[in-house]
Design a protein around this motif. Structure first.
Motif, PDB file in Angstrom:
ATOM      1  N   SER A   1       0.817  -1.216   0.000  1.00  0.00           N
ATOM      2  CA  SER A   1       0.000   0.000   0.000  1.00  0.00           C
ATOM      3  C   SER A   1       0.851   1.267   0.000  1.00  0.00           C
ATOM      4  O   SER A   1       0.392   2.322  -0.438  1.00  0.00           O
ATOM      5  CB  SER A   1      -0.936  -0.003   1.209  1.00  0.00           C
ATOM      6  N   HIS A   2       2.094   1.172   0.501  1.00  0.00           N
ATOM      7  CA  HIS A   2       2.949   2.352   0.549  1.00  0.00           C
ATOM      8  C   HIS A   2       3.644   2.630  -0.785  1.00  0.00           C
ATOM      9  O   HIS A   2       4.226   3.695  -0.954  1.00  0.00           O
ATOM     10  CB  HIS A   2       4.007   2.177   1.650  1.00  0.00           C
ATOM     11  N   SER A   3       3.612   1.669  -1.701  1.00  0.00           N
ATOM     12  CA  SER A   3       4.244   1.865  -3.011  1.00  0.00           C
ATOM     13  C   SER A   3       3.358   1.277  -4.100  1.00  0.00           C
ATOM     14  O   SER A   3       3.729   0.287  -4.736  1.00  0.00           O
ATOM     15  CB  SER A   3       5.624   1.209  -3.039  1.00  0.00           C
ATOM     16  N   PRO A   4       2.184   1.884  -4.319  1.00  0.00           N
ATOM     17  CA  PRO A   4       1.262   1.332  -5.326  1.00  0.00           C
ATOM     18  C   PRO A   4       1.820   1.392  -6.748  1.00  0.00           C
ATOM     19  O   PRO A   4       1.517   0.531  -7.571  1.00  0.00           O
ATOM     20  CB  PRO A   4       0.013   2.207  -5.175  1.00  0.00           C
ATOM     21  N   ARG A   5       2.631   2.418  -7.036  1.00  0.00           N
ATOM     22  CA  ARG A   5       3.188   2.524  -8.383  1.00  0.00           C
ATOM     23  C   ARG A   5       4.115   1.360  -8.683  1.00  0.00           C
ATOM     24  O   ARG A   5       4.150   0.852  -9.809  1.00  0.00           O
ATOM     25  CB  ARG A   5       3.930   3.852  -8.534  1.00  0.00           C
ATOM     26  N   THR A   6       4.862   0.934  -7.682  1.00  0.00           N
ATOM     27  CA  THR A   6       5.753  -0.215  -7.879  1.00  0.00           C
ATOM     28  C   THR A   6       4.952  -1.475  -8.163  1.00  0.00           C
ATOM     29  O   THR A   6       5.289  -2.249  -9.060  1.00  0.00           O
ATOM     30  CB  THR A   6       6.637  -0.425  -6.638  1.00  0.00           C
ATOM     31  N   SER A   7       3.886  -1.678  -7.415  1.00  0.00           N
ATOM     32  CA  SER A   7       3.057  -2.860  -7.617  1.00  0.00           C
ATOM     33  C   SER A   7       2.417  -2.858  -9.001  1.00  0.00           C
ATOM     34  O   SER A   7       2.404  -3.884  -9.690  1.00  0.00           O
ATOM     35  CB  SER A   7       1.969  -2.920  -6.534  1.00  0.00           C
ATOM     36  N   VAL A   8       1.907  -1.688  -9.418  1.00  0.00           N
ATOM     37  CA  VAL A   8       1.305  -1.588 -10.751  1.00  0.00           C
ATOM     38  C   VAL A   8       2.358  -1.808 -11.827  1.00  0.00           C
ATOM     39  O   VAL A   8       2.110  -2.484 -12.837  1.00  0.00           O
ATOM     40  CB  VAL A   8       0.622  -0.220 -10.921  1.00  0.00           C
ATOM     41  N   GLY A   9       3.557  -1.257 -11.616  1.00  0.00           N
ATOM     42  CA  GLY A   9       4.633  -1.434 -12.587  1.00  0.00           C
ATOM     43  C   GLY A   9       5.053  -2.884 -12.736  1.00  0.00           C
ATOM     44  O   GLY A   9       5.272  -3.371 -13.854  1.00  0.00           O
ATOM     45  N   VAL A  10       5.164  -3.596 -11.607  1.00  0.00           N
ATOM     46  CA  VAL A  10       5.530  -5.015 -11.655  1.00  0.00           C
ATOM     47  C   VAL A  10       4.460  -5.817 -12.400  1.00  0.00           C
ATOM     48  O   VAL A  10       4.776  -6.678 -13.232  1.00  0.00           O
ATOM     49  CB  VAL A  10       5.721  -5.563 -10.228  1.00  0.00           C
ATOM     50  N   SER A  11       3.185  -5.527 -12.125  1.00  0.00           N
ATOM     51  CA  SER A  11       2.100  -6.243 -12.802  1.00  0.00           C
ATOM     52  C   SER A  11       2.112  -5.975 -14.301  1.00  0.00           C
ATOM     53  O   SER A  11       1.923  -6.898 -15.113  1.00  0.00           O
ATOM     54  CB  SER A  11       0.745  -5.821 -12.209  1.00  0.00           C
ATOM     55  N   ALA A  12       2.367  -4.711 -14.679  1.00  0.00           N
ATOM     56  CA  ALA A  12       2.406  -4.366 -16.105  1.00  0.00           C
ATOM     57  C   ALA A  12       3.574  -5.058 -16.801  1.00  0.00           C
ATOM     58  O   ALA A  12       3.442  -5.550 -17.935  1.00  0.00           O
ATOM     59  CB  ALA A  12       2.509  -2.852 -16.270  1.00  0.00           C
ATOM     60  N   ILE A  13       4.723  -5.099 -16.140  1.00  0.00           N
ATOM     61  CA  ILE A  13       5.888  -5.769 -16.728  1.00  0.00           C
ATOM     62  C   ILE A  13       5.614  -7.261 -16.901  1.00  0.00           C
ATOM     63  O   ILE A  13       5.945  -7.855 -17.940  1.00  0.00           O
ATOM     64  CB  ILE A  13       7.132  -5.537 -15.845  1.00  0.00           C
ATOM     65  N   LEU A  14       4.999  -7.884 -15.902  1.00  0.00           N
ATOM     66  CA  LEU A  14       4.697  -9.312 -15.997  1.00  0.00           C
ATOM     67  C   LEU A  14       3.705  -9.599 -17.120  1.00  0.00           C
ATOM     68  O   LEU A  14       3.858 -10.578 -17.854  1.00  0.00           O
ATOM     69  CB  LEU A  14       4.143  -9.815 -14.663  1.00  0.00           C
ATOM     70  N   LEU A  15       2.694  -8.742 -17.286  1.00  0.00           N
ATOM     71  CA  LEU A  15       1.756  -8.921 -18.392  1.00  0.00           C
ATOM     72  C   LEU A  15       2.465  -8.804 -19.734  1.00  0.00           C
ATOM     73  O   LEU A  15       2.214  -9.582 -20.658  1.00  0.00           O
ATOM     74  CB  LEU A  15       0.633  -7.887 -18.299  1.00  0.00           C
ATOM     75  N   GLY A  16       3.358  -7.821 -19.847  1.00  0.00           N
ATOM     76  CA  GLY A  16       4.119  -7.682 -21.085  1.00  0.00           C
ATOM     77  C   GLY A  16       5.004  -8.883 -21.362  1.00  0.00           C
ATOM     78  O   GLY A  16       5.107  -9.345 -22.507  1.00  0.00           O
ATOM     79  N   LEU A  17       5.641  -9.415 -20.314  1.00  0.00           N
ATOM     80  CA  LEU A  17       6.495 -10.585 -20.483  1.00  0.00           C
ATOM     81  C   LEU A  17       5.679 -11.823 -20.859  1.00  0.00           C
ATOM     82  O   LEU A  17       6.150 -12.669 -21.628  1.00  0.00           O
ATOM     83  CB  LEU A  17       7.283 -10.840 -19.191  1.00  0.00           C
ATOM     84  N   VAL A  18       4.467 -11.929 -20.321  1.00  0.00           N
ATOM     85  CA  VAL A  18       3.600 -13.041 -20.698  1.00  0.00           C
ATOM     86  C   VAL A  18       3.266 -12.968 -22.182  1.00  0.00           C
ATOM     87  O   VAL A  18       3.303 -13.986 -22.896  1.00  0.00           O
ATOM     88  CB  VAL A  18       2.314 -13.029 -19.842  1.00  0.00           C
ATOM     89  N   LEU A  19       2.965 -11.762 -22.679  1.00  0.00           N
ATOM     90  CA  LEU A  19       2.673 -11.579 -24.099  1.00  0.00           C
ATOM     91  C   LEU A  19       3.869 -11.940 -24.966  1.00  0.00           C
ATOM     92  O   LEU A  19       3.753 -12.685 -25.948  1.00  0.00           O
ATOM     93  CB  LEU A  19       2.249 -10.128 -24.364  1.00  0.00           C
ATOM     94  N   VAL A  20       5.037 -11.431 -24.589  1.00  0.00           N
ATOM     95  CA  VAL A  20       6.246 -11.681 -25.383  1.00  0.00           C
ATOM     96  C   VAL A  20       6.677 -13.135 -25.270  1.00  0.00           C
ATOM     97  O   VAL A  20       7.067 -13.768 -26.273  1.00  0.00           O
ATOM     98  CB  VAL A  20       7.384 -10.740 -24.918  1.00  0.00           C
ATOM     99  N   GLY A  21       6.622 -13.689 -24.060  1.00  0.00           N
ATOM    100  CA  GLY A  21       7.054 -15.071 -23.859  1.00  0.00           C
ATOM    101  C   GLY A  21       6.230 -16.056 -24.656  1.00  0.00           C
ATOM    102  O   GLY A  21       6.769 -17.028 -25.208  1.00  0.00           O
TER     103      GLY A  21
END
Length: 484
Positions: free
Chosen positions: A279-299
């Motif tokens: 909760s103290h770093s929501p941008r980090t959590s959103v960024g990690v989720s976005a990166i993982l979604l992108g990696l799933v697409l590319v992978g």
């Protein structure tokens, strides 16, 4: 998918206290919820279509999963080290690759129809079954191998373990299915009792799953092939009422398990305890989720298109090749992540369902985000994508379960009486076995398998046309059509 949304609603109305209602448990998922879904898929699958594309399925499910795991692991290592999300070692990054390479076979059953798109269904679902097994095997190997010294011998040992696991799991499932067929055909106890016959089939299927778990094999593969063998032999040995009952009972159990899984994930998705650490770093959590979604697409793209090209090189008939529109559909339909990813993530990053480390908490919440987003967005868009990219099955020979092929392709599938009839009606010259094998390998293998099956297997284990008439089980062609 409706169950997932319902779970979220229930959670919100309960004040976010899902930990008091339900805590996600990988044991509950793997032991009680997954077996009926995978078994019913094997029991209902169109066997001809599945085994015709078996090599492509294994290529996608095994090799493709390893490629996707490598891409996701390397990408996660590259990006996450710059984001300072916490202390993750090489084992964690490899585990992330295995976690997000596991497709959701449950969602595939919901968005694809094997009657409308039999080729895509057999490829995507078959790949999903092998994919789940590969992901679980790779995940377990990560936890058992010493990753501080990775070399060629470790890689070869892993490959050997996977090959042994795949073969052993398949054999165990086949043996369990054959045993159930032999018991019902030969022992005759309760032959006129629908309750006993249905109970025996369910217990034998679940026994195969538990034996695979006991021997540290792939229970997913075991129960899937057990379902295939039971549909080919055991189902024809029981009475007509048992056939109808088992067909609907297995489908109902599978449906209930699917709904409960989505409900299960939905209720666990917004557990307040899991989100406190991020909760103290929501941008980090959103960024990690976005990166993982992108990696799933590319992978996924990294293996679907190259492996489809390699698969097409081995096929001479145009109707067996995977065109670019079908490749895009296969790529998209396999992007959904589900309960398998959740179970593996909990196994890696939590202790008894809870975590106290910031990096682990971020990975858990990111996994939940990826599962929810991919299920809702990718799942809802799959059916419209199929309608847009692919024409109606009525007008597309590529999507038909049985191709409109020249007569010489279907001759090896005819029985002896049909061949005798053809001798007097035409001057057809039969090709040699070698020529048949080179020109139409799938039909040739099927031809010789049918000869072996009719001569040795069905007389012992029963099956269609090899079960004597008994009161209460008349031949019903309408019930047999679904097995074709």
């Amino acid at each position: 998918m409706q169950g997932l949304c319902t779970g979220v609603v229930i959670l919100l109305t309960s004040g976010g206290k899902s930990s008091r209602l339900l805590v996600f448990s990988e044991d509950l998922f793997f032991i009680y919820l997954l077996p009926p879904i995978i078994f019913n898929a094997g029991f209902q699958v169109k066997k001809k279509q599945f085994f015709r594309n078996f090599m492509t399925i294994v290529l996608f499910g095994a090799v493709g999963t390893l490629i996707s795991t490598g891409v996701i692991s390397i990408g996660a290592m590259h990006f996450f080290k710059k984001m300072n999300i916490g202390s993750l070692d090489i084992g964690d990054y490899l585990a992330i690759g295995a976690i997000f390479s596991a497709t959701d076979s449950v969602c595939t059953l919901q968005v694809l129809n094997q009657d409308e798109t039999p080729l895509l269904y057999s490829l995507v679902f078959g790949e999903g079954v092998v994919n789940d097994a590969t992901s679980v095997v790779f995940f377990n190997a990560i936890q058992s191998f010493d990753l501080s010294h990775i070399n060629s011998s470790v890689a070869m040992q892993f490959f050997g373990n996977f090959l042994n696991l795949f073969v052993s799991s398949t054999i165990l499932g086949v043996l369990a299915g054959l045993l159930s067929a032999y018991i019902i055909k030969k022992l005759y106890f309760g032959r006129h009792s629908t309750d006993r016959e249905v109970a025996l089939m369910i217990l034998m299927a679940y026994l195969s799953y538990m034996l695979a778990e006991l021997f540290y094999l792939s229970a997913i593969l075991t129960v899937f092939f057990c379902g295939i063998v039971m549909s080919h032999y055991t189902w024809h040995n029981v009475t007509e009422s048992s056939r109808v009952t088992t067909r609907h009972a297995f489908a109902t159990l599978s449906f209930v398990a699917e709904i409960f899984i989505f409900l299960y994930v939905g209720m666990d998705a917004l557990d307040i305890e899991k989100w406190k650490f991020v909760s103290h770093s929501p941008r980090t959590s959103v960024g990690v989720s976005a990166i993982l979604l992108g990696l799933v697409l590319v992978g996924r793209a990294a293996f679907v298109f190259p492996l489809s090209f390699l698969s097409n090189l081995t096929k001479k008939s145009s109707y067996e090749k995977i065109d670019i529109k079908q490749q895009v559909t296969i790529w998209w339909a396999g992007l959904m992540r589900g309960a398998v990813s959740m179970a593996l993530a909990y196994n890696q990053f939590t202790i008894s369902g809870h975590t106290q480390l910031r990096g682990s908490a971020i990975m858990i919440t990111s996994t939940i985000t990826v599962v929810l987003f991919s299920t809702v967005v990718f799942g809802l868009m799959t059916k419209p994508l199929v309608r847009i990219l692919l024409p109606s099955p009525k007008h597309n020979s590529n999507m038909s379960s049985e191709p409109s092929s020249p007569k010489y392709l279907t001759v090896p599938l005819l029985n002896g009486q049909d061949l005798e009839d053809n001798k007097g009606s035409s001057n057809f010259s039969h090709p040699t076995s070698l020529r048949m094998l080179l020109s139409t390998p799938s039909h040739t293998v099927h031809h010789y398998w049918r000869k072996f099956d009719d001569a040795f297997m069905r007389p012992v284990f029963g099956g269609r046309g090899f079960v004597p008439y008994v009161p209460g089980s008349p031949a019903d062609e309408s019930l047999l059509q679904w097995q074709q």
